[in-house]
Design an enzyme around this catalytic site. Structure first.
Site, short mmCIF file in Angstrom:
data_model
loop_
_atom_site.label_atom_id
_atom_site.label_comp_id
_atom_site.label_asym_id
_atom_site.label_seq_id
_atom_site.Cartn_x
_atom_site.Cartn_y
_atom_site.Cartn_z
NE ARG A 13 21.86 2.19 11.03
CZ ARG A 13 22.56 1.08 10.90
NH1 ARG A 13 22.00 0.03 10.33
NH2 ARG A 13 23.79 1.00 11.30
CB THR A 45 15.68 0.06 18.17
OG1 THR A 45 15.68 1.34 17.50
CG2 THR A 45 15.33 0.24 19.63
CG ASP A 47 28.68 6.32 10.21
OD1 ASP A 47 28.38 7.19 9.37
OD2 ASP A 47 28.00 6.08 11.21
CG ASP A 90 30.50 9.34 11.46
OD1 ASP A 90 29.76 10.34 11.55
OD2 ASP A 90 30.57 8.46 12.34
C1 PRP Z 1 23.07 5.51 7.57
C2 PRP Z 1 22.94 5.51 6.07
C3 PRP Z 1 21.52 5.11 5.85
C4 PRP Z 1 21.25 4.19 7.01
C5 PRP Z 1 21.22 2.79 6.50
O1 PRP Z 1 22.54 6.65 8.12
O2 PRP Z 1 23.26 6.72 5.48
O3 PRP Z 1 20.62 6.21 5.86
O4 PRP Z 1 22.34 4.35 7.93
O5 PRP Z 1 20.90 1.91 7.51
P1 PRP Z 1 19.54 1.10 7.54
O6 PRP Z 1 19.39 0.48 6.20
O7 PRP Z 1 19.79 0.10 8.63
O8 PRP Z 1 18.43 2.03 7.88
P2 PRP Z 1 22.73 7.02 9.67
O9 PRP Z 1 21.62 6.43 10.48
O10 PRP Z 1 24.12 6.66 10.09
O11 PRP Z 1 22.52 8.57 9.70
P3 PRP Z 1 23.46 9.72 9.11
O12 PRP Z 1 23.52 9.53 7.61
O13 PRP Z 1 22.75 10.97 9.49
O14 PRP Z 1 24.81 9.58 9.74
N1 URA Z 2 25.10 2.95 7.76
C1 URA Z 2 26.39 3.15 7.39
O1 URA Z 2 26.81 4.29 7.21
N2 URA Z 2 27.16 2.07 7.22
C2 URA Z 2 26.74 0.82 7.41
O2 URA Z 2 27.52 -0.13 7.23
C3 URA Z 2 25.41 0.63 7.80
C4 URA Z 2 24.60 1.71 7.96
#
Ligand code: PRP
Ligand code: URA
Length: 208
Positions: A103, A107, A199, A202
């Site tokens: 994400r 935005t 997160d 993480d």
């Molecule tokens: C997180 C999670 C989802 C997304 C959900 O990923 O694992 O893929 O956010 O959010 P959304 O429904 O608003 O799209 P992140 O963007 O943190 O990436 P990462 O898993 O690589 O850390």
């Molecule tokens: N992605 C995450 O990892 N946690 C949240 O709460 C939302 C998006």
């Protein structure tokens, strides 16, 4: 057909309390995410079609039953990786594809960076896995790409959702059933699910 299943099971609730706790160490967090992913998938697959197969046990011939369609697991990177191994353990014949989406911090829109799918997405049951369904942008984008590549039977398996994410996914992909361990209250101003678990990527991989 809009279908949302929020699983109610003591083992899931117990493991979710571990996953949500900010003091849970990385190893336990990762193991618990995988375990809940497998429990949800067990429930989600209960309507998979079977075909008869004549086999011989050590004692006699019999008609046994096998899955009719291939199963394909598609984790949304990174956090979806936390559910792949445990789901693969209960469906060892499944193929695995990957889609990389993160994400944009400002935005909250999905940014794609990787995609590799097996051919079986066209004829098989495709399980998109991502622990978090927040705005729904990442899941909706991943499913759009899969459909463009020919997927027709797609299901979503996550741990925590919220009304915003569920509404968006149901609006953009009403044919995709959603299976979750918990439906939380809301998104905060930073796009995090509340109460949520923080997160997920993480916490799975020990990054910050
Ligand atoms: C997180 C999670 C989802 C997304 C959900 O990923 O694992 O893929 O956010 O959010 P959304 O429904 O608003 O799209 P992140 O963007 O943190 O990436 P990462 O898993 O690589 O850390
Ligand atoms: N992605 C995450 O990892 N946690 C949240 O709460 C939302 C998006």
């Amino acid at each position: 057909m809009k279908k949302l299943v929020v699983l109610k099971h003591p083992l899931i609730d117990h493991k979710m309390s571990i996953i949500r706790d900010k003091n849970t160490p990385t190893k336990t967090f990762r193991e618990s995410v995988g375990e809940v992913g497998a429990l949800i998938t067990y429930e989600m697959t209960k309507d998979l079609e079977l075909v008869p197969k004549e086999i011989e046990t050590p004692l006699t011939k019999m008609t046994a039953y096998q899955l009719k369609k291939d199963v394909v697991i598609i984790p949304i990177l990174r956090a979806g990786l936390g559910m792949v191994e445990s789901i693969h353990n209960i469906i060892p014949s499944a193929k695995i594809g990957h889609i990389g989406v993160y994400r944009d911090e400002n935005t909250l829109e999905p940014i794609a960076y990787y995609a590799k799918f097996p051919n079986e997405i066209k004829s098989g049951v495709v399980i998109v896995v991502d622990p978090m369904l927040a705005t729904g942008g990442s899941a909706s984008y991943a499913i759009k790409v899969l459909k463009e590549k020919g997927a027709t039977d797609v299901r979503f398996v996550g741990l925590v959702g919220c009304p915003e994410g569920v509404n968006r996914l149901q609006h953009e992909h009403p044919d995709v059933p959603i299976y979750l361990a918990a439906m939380d209250e809301k998104l905060n101003e930073d796009g995090y699910i509340v109460p949520g678990l923080g997160d997920c990527g993480d916490r799975l991989f020990g990054t910050k």
